[in-house]
Design an enzyme around this catalytic site. Structure first.
Site: not given
Length: 233
Positions: A134, A130
């Protein structure tokens, strides 16, 4: 529908675009500090932060506003929300990932886990990648994948960043700029490797799934999942 967006970060803004394209109205946009009257909304979509999610969701249920949530990191209170929703006859959907493709991927993961359960020469591991903004690791999607394997195999736990742990599924969480989300489930033996993989190209898929879930939930009561929304059961 009149939609309240509880959490107006990148996902909230993407949901707003999709909702407007589909003919809905955004009447509340909050980052968590503003005062608002949730009773004016037909439905709420929560993509806030872990510390705000429980308060947002319970406020909706208490005020008879259906709510869906894609916020991760608060699930220690999930059963409390289920109990509250049943008591108040509310409507609620939580999903670690609202992408339509990811939810099909979850079903593939469950079926593959069943097939691999007796093939003890294979080790299973999960990798998720990610963007660097995040907040949680591993991702909620990776945890859902691990839980699907646990439910359908002799594995009993998952662990972050472990190489070998008896009965546990190792999850590798990688953070790199500008990656919406990539998840890979790997079964590896000495002779071959089986991978299933989902790669998100942008956030539109997450936003579209959230709006579709909201459209599906708005006239209902009860606690549901994306399997119900997509009729995957």
């Amino acid at each position: 529908m009149k939609i309240a967006l509880l959490g107006y970060g990148r996902m909230g803004k993407e949901i707003e675009k999709i909702a407007l394209q589909r003919g809905h109205e955004i009447i509340i946009k909050t980052s968590g500090k503003e005062e608002y009257d949730i009773t004016n909304a037909d439905i709420a979509i929560d993509f806030s932060i872990p510390n705000s999610a429980y308060k947002n969701i319970s406020n909706c249920v208490h005020n008879n506003v259906p709510v869906i949530s894609g916020t991760t990191g608060w699930l220690d209170k999930y059963n409390d929300i289920v109990d509250l929703c049943n008591k108040e006859k509310g409507a609620f959907i939580y999903a670690s990932n609202f992408s339509l493709g990811v939810n099909v991927f979850f079903e593939l993961n469950n079926q593959l886990a069943k097939m691999m359960n007796t093939l003890h020469q294979y080790d299973v591991l999960i990798e998720e990648i990610h963007h660097t903004k995040k907040l949680d690791a591993p991702s909620g999607t990776a945890i859902t994948l691990a839980e699907g394997i646990i439910e359908n195999s002799n594995k009993n736990n998952w662990e972050l960043e472990t190489k070998t742990a008896t009965g546990s599924i190792p999850i590798s969480a990688i953070r790199t700029p500008d990656v919406p989300g990539t998840h890979t489930v790997t079964y590896a033996s000495e002779v071959d490797t089986i991978d299933i993989k989902h790669t998100a190209h942008n956030r539109q898929g997450f936003a579209l799934g959230a709006v579709i879930a909201a459209e599906w939930l708005v006239s209902k009561t009860g606690v549901y999942t994306m399997r119900d929304v997509l009729n995957l059961g």
